[in-house]
Write an enzyme that holds these catalytic residues in place. Structure first.
Site, PDB file in Angstrom:
ATOM      1  N   PRO A  32       3.806 -10.712 -32.402  1.00 41.06           N
ATOM      2  CG  PRO A  32       4.367  -8.450 -32.053  1.00 41.06           C
ATOM      3  CD  PRO A  32       3.329  -9.235 -32.197  1.00 41.06           C
ATOM      4  CB  CYS A  33       7.988 -14.356 -30.886  1.00 41.94           C
ATOM      5  SG  CYS A  33       9.635 -13.508 -31.276  1.00 41.94           S
ATOM      6  CD  GLN A  34       9.088  -8.546 -29.998  1.00 48.22           C
ATOM      7  OE1 GLN A  34       8.833  -9.624 -30.587  1.00 48.22           O
ATOM      8  NE2 GLN A  34       9.161  -7.600 -30.482  1.00 48.22           N
TER       9      GLN A  34
END
Length: 370
Positions: A84-86
């Site tokens: 997940p990039c967040q």
């Protein structure tokens, strides 16, 4: 036939990437995922694959192998995953553009630990513009420091037989030798004049092609048996040898909600509802029978069945994501905002977050060509 390439799957979710890579011919030797319910889903569907259910930050590459019962010095062919990039860590976050502070940084760390022949990194297209592109640039710099040759491309899932407008960022790296190429499209928009390698035009798979053989069930109903034969090649592929339907459960709606849903025409959106009748929710689409879906999300109320005034079942959503009917999703069916904030990962979230297996298969086949 030689041995299959082995694959370590990180941030495995419900297993869409792993399934597609296995369809291509790779062998998953372990899967790592933090949420308990996707871990149960993977264990159910990959009966011989060890599943490490825990925070990746607590592991090195070799400790993952050890916990999975894999020889810690085993040579690894492929590391794959979609971090997940967040996912920023709470500690030491001094530079939000530094990939070492993110779950992507943990992916890169594990690749560096295991030093596989190849890596496949999947992510949302938005990663390329997050923090004005600085994070993505630093991710590429960090990958470059590993000493791998790599390239990246945004792939459109519909080009590979997935009935939706899903775009995914794919980065492929090779430690040595030839760099795997990205797959050529196998499906095309009708009328665009393109043809495949065999000189024929295979059109995009439509929503009708995808779910037309599934039993039409009304709200509150559960069906576990088929009531018609598959007609399209896609339906036959998704059915395989399945005799039983999993996850085909229709949500219950109030009559007022069903009446509102009835205002949407096939393929229609919030904008097709008269202004004075529109409600706050704007992201809704009724699936078109003769077209493709928008990107499947983790929220099932973003979509309506093509002909029934209800949201899709998990099985219908899974068909649009190209999970076969034999693939069973475990955990709570859907979840509200409160449960979502607590980190719960319901079936609807598992399906929405997944990499479409047919897209993953195309990427895996490209890798195996080298």
């Amino acid at each position: 036939m030689g041995l299959k390439l082995n694959c370590v799957e990180l941030f495995a979710g419900a297993g869409g990437l792993a399934l597609g890579l296995e369809w291509a011919g790779l062998e998953t030797i372990l899967a790592s995922e933090v949420h308990p319910d996707p871990c149960k889903t993977i264990s159910k569907n990959f009966k011989n694959v060890p599943v490490i259910c825990g925070d990746i930050k607590a592991y090195s590459g070799r400790s993952l192998l050890k916990e999975a019962g894999v020889r810690s010095n085993k040579h690894i062919n492929v590391v794959a995953g979609g971090p997940p990039c967040q996912g920023f860590s709470n500690a030491g976050l001094k530079d939000p553009d530094d990939p070492r502070n993110t779950l992507i940084g943990d992916y890169i760390r594990i690749v560096n630990d295991l030093k596989p022949d190849y890596f496949i990194l999947e992510n949302v297209v938005g990663l390329t513009t997050l923090h004005k592109g600085e994070l993505f640039n630093r991710v590429l710099e960090s990958l470059d420091e590993l000493g791998y040759k790599f390239h990246w491309k945004v792939l459109f899932a519909a080009d590979y037989g997935v009935p939706q407008m899903r775009k995914r960022l794919i980065i492929i790296g090779a430690k040595s030798g030839r760099l795997p190429q990205f797959p050529e499209p196998t499906n095309f928009k009708v009328g665009d004049g393109q043809i495949d390698l065999l000189g024929a035009q295979t059109p995009y798979v439509t929503c009708g092609d995808a779910i037309g053989d599934l039993p039409l069930i009304n709200q509150g109903e559960t069906v576990t048996k088929y009531d018609k034969q598959p007609k399209t090649a896609f339906q036959k592929l998704m059915r395989g040898s399945s005799k039983e339907l999993y996850n085909h459960v229709a949500s219950k709606h109030r009559q007022e909600t069903m009446d509102y849903y009835g205002l949407l025409p096939p393929g229609g959106t919030w904008l097709d509802i008269p202004k004075h009748l529109r409600k706050k929710k704007q992201g809704m689409q009724r699936w078109p029978l003769d077209g493709i879906s928008r990107t499947i999300t983790t929220e099932p109320t973003d979509f309506l069945h093509p002909t029934l005034d209800r949201i899709p079942t998990i099985r219908e959503l899974a068909r649009i994501q190209t999970f076969p009917d034999s693939y069973e999703f475990l955990g709570q069916r859907t979840t509200g905002n409160k449960m979502r904030r607590l980190g719960y990962c319901a079936q609807s979230q598992q399906v929405g977050n997944a990499v479409p297996p047919l897209l993953a298969k195309a990427v895996g086949e490209g890798l195996l060509k080298v």
